[in-house]
Design a protein around this motif. Structure first.
Motif, PDB file in Angstrom:
ATOM      1  N   LYS A 175      -1.646 119.218  66.314  1.00 59.60           N
ATOM      2  CA  LYS A 175      -2.625 118.401  67.043  1.00 59.60           C
ATOM      3  C   LYS A 175      -2.382 116.918  66.778  1.00 59.60           C
ATOM      4  N   ASN A 176      -2.182 116.556  65.518  1.00 60.15           N
ATOM      5  CA  ASN A 176      -1.930 115.156  65.170  1.00 60.15           C
ATOM      6  C   ASN A 176      -0.650 114.647  65.823  1.00 60.15           C
ATOM      7  N   LEU A 177       0.384 115.480  65.812  1.00 57.74           N
ATOM      8  CA  LEU A 177       1.671 115.063  66.365  1.00 57.74           C
ATOM      9  C   LEU A 177       1.565 114.796  67.856  1.00 57.74           C
ATOM     10  N   LEU A 178       0.895 115.663  68.591  1.00 55.84           N
ATOM     11  CA  LEU A 178       0.740 115.442  70.024  1.00 55.84           C
ATOM     12  C   LEU A 178      -0.020 114.152  70.294  1.00 55.84           C
ATOM     13  N   ALA A 179      -1.095 113.918  69.540  1.00 58.58           N
ATOM     14  CA  ALA A 179      -1.894 112.710  69.748  1.00 58.58           C
ATOM     15  C   ALA A 179      -1.089 111.455  69.429  1.00 58.58           C
ATOM     16  N   ASP A 180      -0.344 111.467  68.331  1.00 55.33           N
ATOM     17  CA  ASP A 180       0.417 110.284  67.944  1.00 55.33           C
ATOM     18  C   ASP A 180       1.608 110.065  68.877  1.00 55.33           C
ATOM     19  N   THR A 181       2.196 111.130  69.356  1.00 55.20           N
ATOM     20  CA  THR A 181       3.303 111.004  70.312  1.00 55.20           C
ATOM     21  C   THR A 181       2.828 110.323  71.578  1.00 55.20           C
ATOM     22  N   ALA A 245      11.727 102.810  66.749  1.00 60.10           N
ATOM     23  CA  ALA A 245      10.667 102.581  65.762  1.00 60.10           C
ATOM     24  C   ALA A 245       9.419 103.376  66.114  1.00 60.10           C
ATOM     25  N   ALA A 246       9.091 103.427  67.398  1.00 60.50           N
ATOM     26  CA  ALA A 246       7.928 104.202  67.836  1.00 60.50           C
ATOM     27  C   ALA A 246       8.116 105.677  67.513  1.00 60.50           C
ATOM     28  N   SER A 247       9.313 106.177  67.778  1.00 59.10           N
ATOM     29  CA  SER A 247       9.601 107.578  67.504  1.00 59.10           C
ATOM     30  C   SER A 247       9.437 107.906  66.018  1.00 59.10           C
ATOM     31  N   ARG A 248       9.947 107.019  65.173  1.00 62.93           N
ATOM     32  CA  ARG A 248       9.945 107.280  63.733  1.00 62.93           C
ATOM     33  C   ARG A 248       8.600 106.979  63.083  1.00 62.93           C
ATOM     34  N   ALA A 249       7.681 106.359  63.833  1.00 62.65           N
ATOM     35  CA  ALA A 249       6.372 106.008  63.267  1.00 62.65           C
ATOM     36  C   ALA A 249       5.367 107.151  63.359  1.00 62.65           C
ATOM     37  N   ARG A 250       5.730 108.212  64.049  1.00 60.62           N
ATOM     38  CA  ARG A 250       4.766 109.296  64.256  1.00 60.62           C
ATOM     39  C   ARG A 250       4.352 109.943  62.932  1.00 60.62           C
ATOM     40  N   GLY A 251       3.058 109.967  62.728  1.00 58.80           N
ATOM     41  CA  GLY A 251       2.509 110.649  61.565  1.00 58.80           C
ATOM     42  C   GLY A 251       2.492 109.858  60.287  1.00 58.80           C
ATOM     43  N   ARG A 260       1.197 112.842  56.616  1.00 60.68           N
ATOM     44  CA  ARG A 260       1.847 112.895  55.308  1.00 60.68           C
ATOM     45  C   ARG A 260       1.137 113.814  54.326  1.00 60.68           C
ATOM     46  N   GLU A 261      -0.172 113.719  54.241  1.00 56.62           N
ATOM     47  CA  GLU A 261      -0.897 114.602  53.328  1.00 56.62           C
ATOM     48  C   GLU A 261      -0.792 116.057  53.761  1.00 56.62           C
ATOM     49  N   LEU A 262      -0.728 116.286  55.088  1.00 57.89           N
ATOM     50  CA  LEU A 262      -0.568 117.653  55.574  1.00 57.89           C
ATOM     51  C   LEU A 262       0.770 118.233  55.142  1.00 57.89           C
ATOM     52  N   VAL A 263       1.830 117.425  55.211  1.00 56.17           N
ATOM     53  CA  VAL A 263       3.151 117.888  54.763  1.00 56.17           C
ATOM     54  C   VAL A 263       3.088 118.312  53.297  1.00 56.17           C
ATOM     55  N   ALA A 597      12.071 113.650  61.128  1.00 52.55           N
ATOM     56  CA  ALA A 597      11.492 113.323  59.835  1.00 52.55           C
ATOM     57  C   ALA A 597      10.313 114.258  59.593  1.00 52.55           C
ATOM     58  N   SER A 598       9.878 114.342  58.358  1.00 53.92           N
ATOM     59  CA  SER A 598       8.898 115.361  57.978  1.00 53.92           C
ATOM     60  C   SER A 598       7.618 115.297  58.794  1.00 53.92           C
ATOM     61  N   THR A 599       7.121 114.098  59.056  1.00 56.47           N
ATOM     62  CA  THR A 599       5.808 113.984  59.688  1.00 56.47           C
ATOM     63  C   THR A 599       5.805 114.321  61.179  1.00 56.47           C
ATOM     64  N   TYR A 600       6.983 114.475  61.781  1.00 55.17           N
ATOM     65  CA  TYR A 600       7.038 114.991  63.156  1.00 55.17           C
ATOM     66  C   TYR A 600       8.029 116.151  63.270  1.00 55.17           C
ATOM     67  N   PHE A 601       8.217 116.854  62.162  1.00 56.22           N
ATOM     68  CA  PHE A 601       9.110 118.015  62.130  1.00 56.22           C
ATOM     69  C   PHE A 601       8.296 119.244  62.528  1.00 56.22           C
ATOM     70  N   ALA A 602       8.021 119.348  63.821  1.00 55.40           N
ATOM     71  CA  ALA A 602       7.149 120.411  64.314  1.00 55.40           C
ATOM     72  C   ALA A 602       7.729 121.793  64.050  1.00 55.40           C
ATOM     73  N   HIS A 603       9.046 121.929  64.142  1.00 58.01           N
ATOM     74  CA  HIS A 603       9.657 123.236  63.911  1.00 58.01           C
ATOM     75  C   HIS A 603       9.212 123.829  62.573  1.00 58.01           C
ATOM     76  N   THR A 604       9.208 123.005  61.556  1.00 54.10           N
ATOM     77  CA  THR A 604       8.987 123.534  60.206  1.00 54.10           C
ATOM     78  C   THR A 604       7.547 123.446  59.730  1.00 54.10           C
ATOM     79  N   PHE A 605       6.748 122.531  60.297  1.00 52.31           N
ATOM     80  CA  PHE A 605       5.383 122.398  59.820  1.00 52.31           C
ATOM     81  C   PHE A 605       4.331 122.929  60.788  1.00 52.31           C
ATOM     82  N   SER A 606       4.750 123.400  61.947  1.00 54.84           N
ATOM     83  CA  SER A 606       3.781 124.039  62.843  1.00 54.84           C
ATOM     84  C   SER A 606       4.417 125.013  63.820  1.00 54.84           C
ATOM     85  N   GLY A 607       5.748 125.109  63.834  1.00 49.30           N
ATOM     86  CA  GLY A 607       6.400 125.868  64.887  1.00 49.30           C
ATOM     87  C   GLY A 607       7.052 127.169  64.486  1.00 49.30           C
TER      88      GLY A 607
END
Length: 681
Positions: A175-181, A245-251, A260-263, A597-607
């Motif tokens: 949910k956070n990733l979609l909103a930040d994207t 920079a926008a891409s890497r700023a997610r999360g 970050r705390e979720l990771v 990067a970890s904070t938008y690594f959907a495969h491993t943290f939600s997928g």
């Protein structure tokens, strides 16, 4: 609300049991989930209360028949939560996550049910079972055991708490990733900032701005990986920098969508659960039930590839830095410059201009005259668009798929375009999964995230987007072709580190001469992609593979690093952990950032790819070896298609996948074709 008014409580009467999307409303979901969970638990109680000795029929078959209402509502709900989410759906998903985790634990941790399965497993040698039934018994016993069915009652209480907490956190991560994207999409005021993009891409940026009520502006929406396809074309260096920079700023921006705390919480809880289940790490727990079997086997393979990939990337970096100097510029190559100067070097060295290829890759031709054409030639199947059938969104298109003899095979639904309600990336789902036991047909879906141009403008694809479409359709074919008895084995229900294999194989037909000539035609003139350009594309096939392999391996090794920590590890800084993990394997080149990067690594943290992102290159060993087989045996022929369909795709999950591969290939896969493909010799 009466039962009859809820479309999930009975099988759909539409063609192929297509869910009646026009009738489904928000208020149907929760009652259907509640009814489905209650029904399945009642079915499980009936199994365990049976005084008769456990048999295949009263235990395994009964278990396979259970939960049909829950299966129907969950399939639709979670498909839409990915492809067409709403505020209602997002909130409900967070509420449902712990409830569903508890429901699944109530089944997998049921001691009476496990005792019946274990009794059958103990007497398996004396049971007269068909091979698929025997494999079903093996899978249930293994899965229940690994899920913790044999734990003490106190440990099961702890396990349930961990599973519920993890389900909530992973749902929140997505949910956070979609909103930040969506929030970080790049807004530009001047069309001049889009210099280098084609008319279709500029039209798409204008359309994205219009949809966000930003008249006169241009919006570049983000894609799931770190890199963005537009980085190869945008001439304005500062715009490229802002986009990356926008891409890497997610999360990582603080606030409610910071991941970050979720990771940290997710990895910590997974490590605790692994210890409870008797494993040293989450990676050990996951790979125990994959073809890899151990994290050491994964580390061995990735470790063999990483040094050569890093060396190749450094050599490529030097060539790109020289290209910067040759252009008259005076700066050190940065991550946001890599794709742009790669295209310049590629064009100079091989005379391959990626941007100039787009007019030859018009979406409709790629789909019908490329993807469908190859499938027809190889497997004899045909496709008819069904405008009379309604999917979840007006942009999603429905095709009926038939076998060569005209018999029905299933429905294929494809949803091409990006929108704020769709998560990033590309994927395949099954809406209805074939099973002779349940008498269910097949409906498979593909989702992509193409930028949608304004009405009347063609959708022109990049080379990578064409590859993605062929790839995802390979998953769809796997889902369509699997013919199994039990729903547990339907479609792509195979080991995670095997599931990418059929989709990767399907990519080969993209550049197969007969296929390419049929679809790669200029959208205005109809002229075929020049043969000499095709030759140069093939010649350049290993160009930039150092970068491509390095950014992938960095993500795969980062995934392994997070999930190799033990339950006592004290990790408090996500960025520091990432940096140390990448430095340890020599993939800490700042000009070659990790694919995720970890904070938008959907495969491993939600997928569902946690400790399993290695699967892509693990499966690619089989893929490259299979491509070699097709090439050696005449390529795009019906005989080859039938063999691949019957011995691999049609098996679904009903047999050991490596045994199925040996049956198809005549031997185990060899790694040499992969090394050749990626220039890693």
């Amino acid at each position: 609300m009466s039962d009859s008014s809820n479309p999930f409580l009975a099988p759909s009467t539409l063609l192929y049991q297509l869910p009646p999307f026009a009738e489904i409303r928000d208020e149907h979901y929760r009652p259907a989930f509640e009814a489905g969970m209650a029904e399945q638990l009642a079915e499980i109680r009936a199994i365990t209360a049976d005084p008769a000795e456990p048999t295949v029929e009263n235990t395994l078959v009964a278990l396979e028949r259970s939960g049909q209402v829950l299966r129907r509502v969950a399939t639709v709900f979670f498909s839409l939560s990915s492809s067409d989410s709403t505020e209602f759906g997002t909130a409900l998903e967070e509420e449902l996550a712990p409830l569903l985790a508890a429901h699944h634990d109530a089944i997998r941790l049921d001691p009476a049910l496990y005792a019946r399965i274990a009794a059958l497993h103990e007497s398996r040698d004396s049971l007269a079972m068909e091979p698929e039934t025997g494999y079903l018994l093996e899978r249930y016993y293994t899965e229940f055991t690994l899920a913790g069915a044999g734990l003490s009652d106190d440990d099961k209480v702890t396990l349930r708490e961990l599973n519920m907490r993890l389900s909530t956190l992973t749902t929140r991560f997505e949910k956070n990733l979609l909103a930040d994207t969506n929030a970080l999409a790049l807004v530009l005021d001047d069309v001049a900032d889009l210099d280098g993009l084609g008319d279709g891409e500029i039209s798409a940026a204008a359309e994205a701005a219009r949809e966000r009520d930003l008249p006169g502006k241009y919006v570049i929406t983000l894609v799931l990986p770190t890199s963005h396809p537009y980085l190869a074309s945008l001439t304005n260096r500062s715009v490229r920098e802002r986009l990356l920079a926008a891409s890497r700023a997610r999360g990582i921006r603080g606030g409610e969508h910071d991941n970050r705390e979720l990771v940290l919480d997710i990895t910590r809880l997974r490590a605790r659960r692994a210890r409870l289940l008797g494993f040293g790490s989450h990676a050990a727990y996951v790979t125990a039930d994959e073809t890899a079997k151990t994290p050491e086997a994964v580390a061995d393979m990735l470790g063999r590839l990483a040094p050569a990939a890093a060396r190749n990337a450094r050599a490529e970096q030097q060539a790109l830095q020289a290209a910067v100097r040759d252009s008259g510029a005076d700066f050190d190559l940065a991550a946001w410059d890599w794709a742009f100067y790669t295209e310049k070097v590629r064009q100079a060295r091989y005379e391959v201009d990626a941007a100039a290829m787009r007019p030859y890759f018009e979406l409709e031709r790629v789909l019908r005259d490329g993807v469908f054409f190859a499938a027809t030639r190889l497997y004899g199947i045909t496709f008819a668009e069904r405008g009379d059938l309604t999917a979840w969104n007006p942009e999603a298109r429905v095709f009926e798929v038939s076998n060569e003899d005209g018999s029905p095979l299933g429905l294929y639904i494809v949803d091409f375009y990006t929108r704020d309600s769709k998560r990033g990336g590309a994927w395949m789902n099954s809406l209805v999964s074939q099973s002779t036991l349940l008498g269910t047909p097949t409906i498979v879906t593909n989702n992509l995230n193409l930028a949608k141009p304004a009405a009347g403008s063609p959708t022109l694809l990049s080379f990578d987007e064409v590859t993605t479409l062929f790839h995802e359709f390979g998953h769809a074919l796997h889902g369509l072709f699997a013919q199994v008895t039990y729903p547990r084995f339907s479609g792509t229900n195979v080991y995670r580190d095997f599931v990418e294999f059929p989709s990767q194989v399907n990519e080969m037909w993209m550049l197969w001469p007969e296929v390419l000539q049929n679809y790669a035609r200029h959208y205005r003139t109809g002229e075929a992609l020049p043969p000499e350009l095709v030759d140069r594309i093939r010649e350049s096939s290993t160009f930039n593979e150092g970068f491509g392999t390095s950014e992938y391996l960095a993500a795969a090794l980062l995934d392994q690093a997070w999930h190799s920590i033990d339950a006592d590890a004290e990790v408090t800084d996500v960025a520091a952990f990432e940096a140390a993990a990448l430095a340890a394997v020599g993939l800490d080149n700042p000009v070659v950032p990790t694919r995720y990067a970890s904070t938008y690594f959907a495969h491993t943290f939600s997928g569902g790819y946690d400790a399993g992102y290695y699967s892509y290159i693990w499966s690619e060993v089989l893929d490259a070896d299979t491509v070699a087989w097709f090439t050696e045996n005449g390529g795009l022929t019906r005989a080859n298609g039938d063999r691949f369909r019957d011995r691999l795709l049609g098996v679904g999950g009903s047999a050991d996948p490596l045994a199925a591969y040996r049956d198809f290939r005549g031997r185990d896969a060899q790694i040499q074709p992969l090394l050749d493909r990626r220039g890693l010799n």
